[in-house]
Design a protein around this motif. Structure first.
Motif, PDB file in Angstrom:
ATOM      1  N   LEU A  87      -6.665  11.304   1.546  1.00  9.78           N
ATOM      2  CA  LEU A  87      -6.944  12.038   0.954  1.00  9.78           C
ATOM      3  C   LEU A  87      -6.396  13.045  -0.388  1.00  9.78           C
ATOM      4  O   LEU A  87      -6.985  12.829  -0.999  1.00  9.78           O
ATOM      5  N   GLU A  88      -5.385  13.177  -0.356  1.00  2.14           N
ATOM      6  CA  GLU A  88      -4.696  13.595  -1.859  1.00  2.14           C
ATOM      7  C   GLU A  88      -4.864  12.254  -2.705  1.00  2.14           C
ATOM      8  O   GLU A  88      -5.103  13.193  -3.800  1.00  2.14           O
ATOM      9  N   ALA A  89      -4.865  11.709  -2.589  1.00  2.37           N
ATOM     10  CA  ALA A  89      -4.826  10.504  -3.293  1.00  2.37           C
ATOM     11  C   ALA A  89      -6.644  10.138  -4.111  1.00  2.37           C
ATOM     12  O   ALA A  89      -6.745   9.616  -5.102  1.00  2.37           O
ATOM     13  N   GLY A  90      -7.771  10.921  -3.107  1.00  3.97           N
ATOM     14  CA  GLY A  90      -8.818  10.901  -3.716  1.00  3.97           C
ATOM     15  C   GLY A  90      -9.300   9.374  -2.523  1.00  3.97           C
ATOM     16  O   GLY A  90     -10.692   9.180  -3.048  1.00  3.97           O
ATOM     17  N   ASP A  91      -8.578   8.731  -1.627  1.00  4.43           N
ATOM     18  CA  ASP A  91      -9.367   7.724  -1.237  1.00  4.43           C
ATOM     19  C   ASP A  91      -9.867   7.948   0.053  1.00  4.43           C
ATOM     20  O   ASP A  91      -9.579   8.060   1.393  1.00  4.43           O
ATOM     21  N   TYR A  92     -11.043   8.812   0.098  1.00  4.59           N
ATOM     22  CA  TYR A  92     -12.197   9.620   0.863  1.00  4.59           C
ATOM     23  C   TYR A  92     -11.917   8.039   2.319  1.00  4.59           C
ATOM     24  O   TYR A  92     -12.665   9.093   3.149  1.00  4.59           O
ATOM     25  N   GLU A  93     -12.615   6.788   1.638  1.00  2.65           N
ATOM     26  CA  GLU A  93     -12.956   6.199   2.766  1.00  2.65           C
ATOM     27  C   GLU A  93     -11.317   6.050   4.070  1.00  2.65           C
ATOM     28  O   GLU A  93     -12.109   5.662   5.019  1.00  2.65           O
ATOM     29  N   THR A  94     -11.025   5.893   3.197  1.00  2.00           N
ATOM     30  CA  THR A  94      -9.527   5.643   4.272  1.00  2.00           C
ATOM     31  C   THR A  94      -9.319   6.725   4.596  1.00  2.00           C
ATOM     32  O   THR A  94      -8.691   6.993   5.723  1.00  2.00           O
ATOM     33  N   ALA A  95      -8.937   7.951   4.484  1.00  2.00           N
ATOM     34  CA  ALA A  95      -9.275   9.680   5.224  1.00  2.00           C
ATOM     35  C   ALA A  95     -10.272   9.206   6.259  1.00  2.00           C
ATOM     36  O   ALA A  95      -9.447   9.503   7.734  1.00  2.00           O
ATOM     37  N   SER A  96     -11.363   9.171   6.316  1.00  2.65           N
ATOM     38  CA  SER A  96     -12.226   9.083   7.134  1.00  2.65           C
ATOM     39  C   SER A  96     -12.072   8.349   8.190  1.00  2.65           C
ATOM     40  O   SER A  96     -12.292   8.431   9.714  1.00  2.65           O
ATOM     41  N   GLU A 135      -8.905   6.990   8.940  1.00  6.36           N
ATOM     42  CA  GLU A 135      -8.129   7.291  10.041  1.00  6.36           C
ATOM     43  C   GLU A 135      -8.516   8.851  10.599  1.00  6.36           C
ATOM     44  O   GLU A 135      -7.443   8.319  12.064  1.00  6.36           O
ATOM     45  N   MET A 136      -9.526   9.773  10.263  1.00 10.63           N
ATOM     46  CA  MET A 136      -9.970  10.372  10.984  1.00 10.63           C
ATOM     47  C   MET A 136     -10.062   9.595  12.616  1.00 10.63           C
ATOM     48  O   MET A 136      -9.888   9.922  13.244  1.00 10.63           O
TER      49      MET A 136
END
Length: 143
Positions: free
Chosen positions: A105-114, A116-117
């Motif tokens: 999320l901090e890196a702006g990688d929203y696909e990975t953040a999603s 990981e959730m």
């Protein structure tokens, strides 16, 4: 006979003084779980009281998240909501355990953040809530 308009104004200060205030639940001498100025939680609370508490809790949680993550301001409102909702559900310490999600999320990688959730025990436990939050995290839009 008492004047019903004046009665609470005479009674409330006396009850406040006699009961004392506790912001955390405690067991009263009779063994009941109690909070505030002697409110027996077995009586429940009104919808209005629950709404007031919810608003206070959300405000507190938003402040916690905002203070914990300096990059918070770079997120869309929907993504900010996701973090607040997760913190509301898990507590700040629980949210901070999502280290891979937060790093992405901090890196702006929203696909990975999603992803990981969704790759968590939390997602299994809350089901639809996690899927909706993950979709908002990925898109940055309210759904």
């Amino acid at each position: 006979m008492c004047d019903l308009k004046q009665f609470p104004e005479k009674v409330l200060p006396r009850i406040r003084r006699a009961e004392g205030f506790s912001k955390i639940p405690y067991q009263c001498p009779a063994g009941y779980l109690t909070i505030g100025y002697g409110h027996n939680l077995e009586h429940g609370i009104s919808a209005e009281a629950a709404e007031f508490i919810l608003r206070e809790d959300v405000s507190r949680v938003q402040g916690e998240v905002q203070n914990a993550f300096i990059w918070w301001t770079k997120l869309t409102e929907a993504r900010q909501f996701v973090l607040v909702d997760m913190c509301f559900n898990l507590g700040l310490s629980g949210l901070k355990k999502f280290t891979k999600m937060l790093t992405a999320l901090e890196a702006g990688d929203y696909e990975t953040a999603s992803a990981e959730m969704l790759n968590s025990r939390w997602a299994e436990q809350v089901g639809r809530r996690a899927r909706e939050n993950a979709a908002m995290m990925k898109s940055g839009e309210w759904i």
